[in-house]
Design an enzyme around this catalytic site. Structure first.
Site, PDB file in Angstrom:
ATOM      1  N   ASN A 134      37.725  24.162  31.316  1.00 30.33           N
ATOM      2  CA  ASN A 134      38.765  25.217  32.202  1.00 30.33           C
ATOM      3  C   ASN A 134      38.121  25.572  33.710  1.00 30.33           C
ATOM      4  O   ASN A 134      36.801  25.947  33.508  1.00 30.33           O
ATOM      5  CB  ASN A 134      39.159  26.357  31.361  1.00 30.33           C
ATOM      6  CG  ASN A 134      40.292  26.812  31.968  1.00 30.33           C
ATOM      7  OD1 ASN A 134      41.171  26.326  32.707  1.00 30.33           O
ATOM      8  ND2 ASN A 134      40.477  28.301  31.953  1.00 30.33           N
ATOM      9  N   HIS A 167      38.354  29.012  36.216  1.00 30.25           N
ATOM     10  CA  HIS A 167      39.208  30.245  36.196  1.00 30.25           C
ATOM     11  C   HIS A 167      38.494  31.163  37.433  1.00 30.25           C
ATOM     12  O   HIS A 167      37.453  31.058  37.540  1.00 30.25           O
ATOM     13  CB  HIS A 167      38.705  31.128  34.841  1.00 30.25           C
ATOM     14  CG  HIS A 167      39.112  32.349  34.659  1.00 30.25           C
ATOM     15  ND1 HIS A 167      40.399  32.617  34.389  1.00 30.25           N
ATOM     16  CD2 HIS A 167      38.721  33.516  35.072  1.00 30.25           C
ATOM     17  CE1 HIS A 167      40.708  34.134  34.367  1.00 30.25           C
ATOM     18  NE2 HIS A 167      39.672  34.577  34.921  1.00 30.25           N
ATOM     19  N   SER A 196      34.813  30.232  38.104  1.00 33.55           N
ATOM     20  CA  SER A 196      33.708  29.598  37.038  1.00 33.55           C
ATOM     21  C   SER A 196      34.421  28.367  36.222  1.00 33.55           C
ATOM     22  O   SER A 196      35.629  28.378  36.098  1.00 33.55           O
ATOM     23  CB  SER A 196      33.614  30.807  35.891  1.00 33.55           C
ATOM     24  OG  SER A 196      33.307  32.317  36.566  1.00 33.55           O
ATOM     25  N   ASP A 235      39.180  32.496  27.868  1.00 34.33           N
ATOM     26  CA  ASP A 235      38.192  32.673  29.165  1.00 34.33           C
ATOM     27  C   ASP A 235      36.779  33.043  28.627  1.00 34.33           C
ATOM     28  O   ASP A 235      35.989  33.874  29.388  1.00 34.33           O
ATOM     29  CB  ASP A 235      38.508  33.376  30.110  1.00 34.33           C
ATOM     30  CG  ASP A 235      39.857  33.028  30.837  1.00 34.33           C
ATOM     31  OD1 ASP A 235      40.011  31.698  30.752  1.00 34.33           O
ATOM     32  OD2 ASP A 235      40.668  33.879  31.406  1.00 34.33           O
TER      33      ASP A 235
HETATM   34  C1  GAR Z   1      43.576  27.956  40.308  1.00 33.44           C
HETATM   35  O1  GAR Z   1      43.004  28.758  41.110  1.00 33.44           O
HETATM   36  C2  GAR Z   1      42.670  28.252  39.033  1.00 33.44           C
HETATM   37  O2  GAR Z   1      41.501  28.637  38.848  1.00 33.44           O
HETATM   38  C3  GAR Z   1      43.608  29.014  38.379  1.00 33.44           C
HETATM   39  O3  GAR Z   1      44.896  28.534  38.771  1.00 33.44           O
HETATM   40  C4  GAR Z   1      44.810  27.976  39.983  1.00 33.44           C
HETATM   41  C5  GAR Z   1      45.495  26.820  39.995  1.00 33.44           C
HETATM   42  O4  GAR Z   1      45.535  26.174  41.349  1.00 33.44           O
HETATM   43  N1  GAR Z   1      43.579  29.235  36.894  1.00 33.44           N
HETATM   44  C6  GAR Z   1      43.828  30.402  36.076  1.00 33.44           C
HETATM   45  O5  GAR Z   1      44.094  31.341  36.593  1.00 33.44           O
HETATM   46  C7  GAR Z   1      43.623  29.923  34.532  1.00 33.44           C
HETATM   47  N2  GAR Z   1      43.515  31.387  33.992  1.00 33.44           N
HETATM   48  P1  GAR Z   1      45.840  24.727  41.653  1.00 33.44           P
HETATM   49  O6  GAR Z   1      47.229  24.339  40.524  1.00 33.44           O
HETATM   50  O7  GAR Z   1      46.369  24.458  42.736  1.00 33.44           O
HETATM   51  O8  GAR Z   1      45.016  23.647  40.921  1.00 33.44           O
END
Ligand code: GAR
Length: 321
Positions: A109, A111, A138, A147
């Protein structure tokens, strides 16, 4: 290696990290390929991009389904696509324990914080409110606790004076797009990374009683027993003669066993240059399906064959029962 690792990417929204993973996979020598993009929202914009890229997609809304039922359906699609790894990229679902456990070590994942700080949601706002100098991102292994799995890679991103959660999120995403493809590539190819393999062998060898590491002709060697009286029971051999594989050398009971092993399982065992003449066998380490349990058993056996009697006596007695 010619075969690429097959990854399924799970998204819930924009899918910009998924896009970064896909485009990195189009660069020659990328060790993975994206075989499926799946979403819990059929309207996720990332699905449209995946389709345009010719990547198979799957979408199933979670509404009205139990967590387990939804996870099972997603998992079935992943298995159907033949994926070996699940890569979560903005997949905003808590996963059921069973699903996570079935993919232990094979689910990653990303995060948007410098874990272990700010697990969960609103990571950027929380970092700004806390007066942190940096936010960041991360990549981590997924475990049942949210997480909290082992962190594989991070990038810190400075928080500027006028920063808002939105502006920070945007810059963190730029960092994510660099980090995630690289972290996934490193992870799926670590089975052939000499540095990673040596670290595994070192941890296992030094966990045995009264062992130490001592280099021998350019290879990391592991000895049992104290000081000068210590004897080698294992060597980590990183292709010293060009044609050999990355291997662990351990002691067999003698030439008969060595030859039988090499004959029966030529993919796994070989007779190493120099050491083979005295009954040491080479165990090929750089293979994706390596049985680490078997490696542990060999290390223990080889250690036991040279360790001081005072350490092995009780084991010998136990064996008699
Ligand atoms: C990313 O910034 C990712 O790190 C976060 O969501 C966004 C997705 O963007 N993930 C989380 O918050 C997971 N807990 P994307 O759809 O443009 O890749």
């Amino acid at each position: 290696m010619t075969d690429k690792a097959r990854i399924a990417v799970l998204i819930s929204g924009a899918g910009t990290n998924m896009a970064a993973l896909v485009y990195a996979s189009r660069i020659a020598d990328c060790p993975y390929e994206v075989v499926l993009v799946a979403a819990n929202d059929p309207a996720a914009p990332g699905l449209t991009l995946a389709e345009a890229e010719g990547i198979p997609t799957f979408a199933l809304p979670h509404k009205g389904l139990t967590r387990e039922a939804h996870d099972s359906a997603m998992e079935a699609a992943v298995l159907e696509a033949g994926a070996e790894y699940i890569v979560l990229a903005g997949y905003m679902r808590i996963l059921s324990e069973g699903f996570v456990e079935r993919w232990t070590g094979r689910m990653l994942n990303i995060h948007p914080s410098l874990l272990p700080k700010y697990k969960g949601l609103d990571t950027h706002a929380r970092a700004i409110a806390a007066g942190d100098s940096h936010g960041g991102t991360s990549v981590h292994l997924v475990t049942p606790e949210l997480d909290a799995g082992e962190v594989l890679a991070q990038i810190a991103v400075p928080i500027t004076p006028q920063e808002t959660a939105e502006s920070l999120a945007e810059r963190v995403k730029l960092a994510e797009h660099q980090l995630y493809p690289r972290a996934v590539a490193d992870y799926v190819s670590r089975w052939r990374n000499p540095g990673w393999l040596l670290a595994q062998i070192r941890t296992r060898a030094l966990a045995l009683p009264e062992t130490c590491e001592q280099e021998s002709f350019g290879s990391a060697g592991f000895r049992a027993g104290e000081g000068k009286s210590g004897k080698y029971f294992a060597y980590f051999s990183d292709r010293p003669h060009g044609h050999e594989r990355i291997a662990l050398l351990v002691k067999t009971s003698g030439m008969d066993e060595l030859h039988a092993l090499v004959e029966d399982q030529p993919e796994t065992y070989f007779k190493p240059a120099f050491y083979g003449a005295s009954g040491w066998v080479g165990i090929v380490l750089d293979r994706p399906d390596l049985d680490w349990g078997a490696v542990d058993a060999w290390l223990q056996r080889s250690w036991r064959s040279v360790a001081p009697k005072r350490l092995t006596r009780f084991m010998d007695i136990a064996d008699e029962f």
